[in-house]
Scaffold this motif. Sequence first.
Motif, short mmCIF file in Angstrom:
data_model
loop_
_atom_site.label_atom_id
_atom_site.label_comp_id
_atom_site.label_asym_id
_atom_site.label_seq_id
_atom_site.Cartn_x
_atom_site.Cartn_y
_atom_site.Cartn_z
N ASP A 112 -2.86 -2.70 11.45
CA ASP A 112 -2.58 -1.42 12.11
C ASP A 112 -1.24 -1.18 12.42
O ASP A 112 -0.76 -1.83 13.37
N SER A 135 0.85 -1.13 0.11
CA SER A 135 -0.03 -0.02 0.07
C SER A 135 0.96 1.13 -0.10
O SER A 135 2.14 1.19 0.38
N PHE A 156 -1.98 6.21 2.06
CA PHE A 156 -2.97 5.37 2.46
C PHE A 156 -2.54 4.74 3.99
O PHE A 156 -3.34 4.74 4.91
N ASN A 157 -1.12 4.43 3.84
CA ASN A 157 -0.73 3.88 5.44
C ASN A 157 -0.96 4.93 6.35
O ASN A 157 -1.15 4.82 7.53
N ARG A 205 -3.06 8.01 6.39
CA ARG A 205 -4.38 8.32 6.59
C ARG A 205 -5.35 7.06 7.40
O ARG A 205 -6.20 7.51 8.25
N THR A 206 -4.80 5.87 7.00
CA THR A 206 -5.91 4.84 7.74
C THR A 206 -5.29 4.15 8.87
O THR A 206 -6.04 3.27 9.60
N ARG A 207 -3.97 4.33 8.88
CA ARG A 207 -3.04 3.92 10.08
C ARG A 207 -3.11 2.14 9.52
O ARG A 207 -2.52 1.21 10.52
N ILE A 208 -3.64 1.83 8.46
CA ILE A 208 -3.22 0.41 8.03
C ILE A 208 -2.40 0.11 6.91
O ILE A 208 -2.25 1.06 6.10
N SER A 230 -3.34 -7.30 6.16
CA SER A 230 -3.23 -5.88 6.59
C SER A 230 -3.25 -5.66 8.18
O SER A 230 -3.70 -6.52 8.87
#
Length: 120
Positions: free
Chosen positions: A86, A36, A40-41, A43-46, A84
């Motif tokens: 956190d 990713s 993305f990493n 913003r989502t913490r994922i 995936s």
Amino acid sequence: MVSKIWIPERRDIIWIDFNPQVGQETKDMHPLLVLSPKEFNDRTRIVIGLPMTTAKSNETNPFAVKFVGEKGKVSYVLAHQPKSFDWRLKGGKPHPWKQASEEVLIQAGEMLNQIIAICE
């Protein structure tokens, strides 16, 4: 002085805690090839990625991409096990190998696409 916060980027190899695990899943701290993008990493913490292992049994695994790290250490990117996490709560941090080559990322991505074939 402003400190720069580390955020994993696509192609990065990071350490991450795979626990808890069940059955044959990867466990404990292992490298993960990040798929990713950084935005993305952040913003989502994922983080979405593929686990890496040094288990020699993967030499004949048709879904494993061989990766040679520092000092010739061989590892395998397991394209059939997307994960995936956190990344902050799972203790994600930079791995000494830093990044996989574009070639390894493309090979792993093509293998994953053959398995899930979401878009053609």
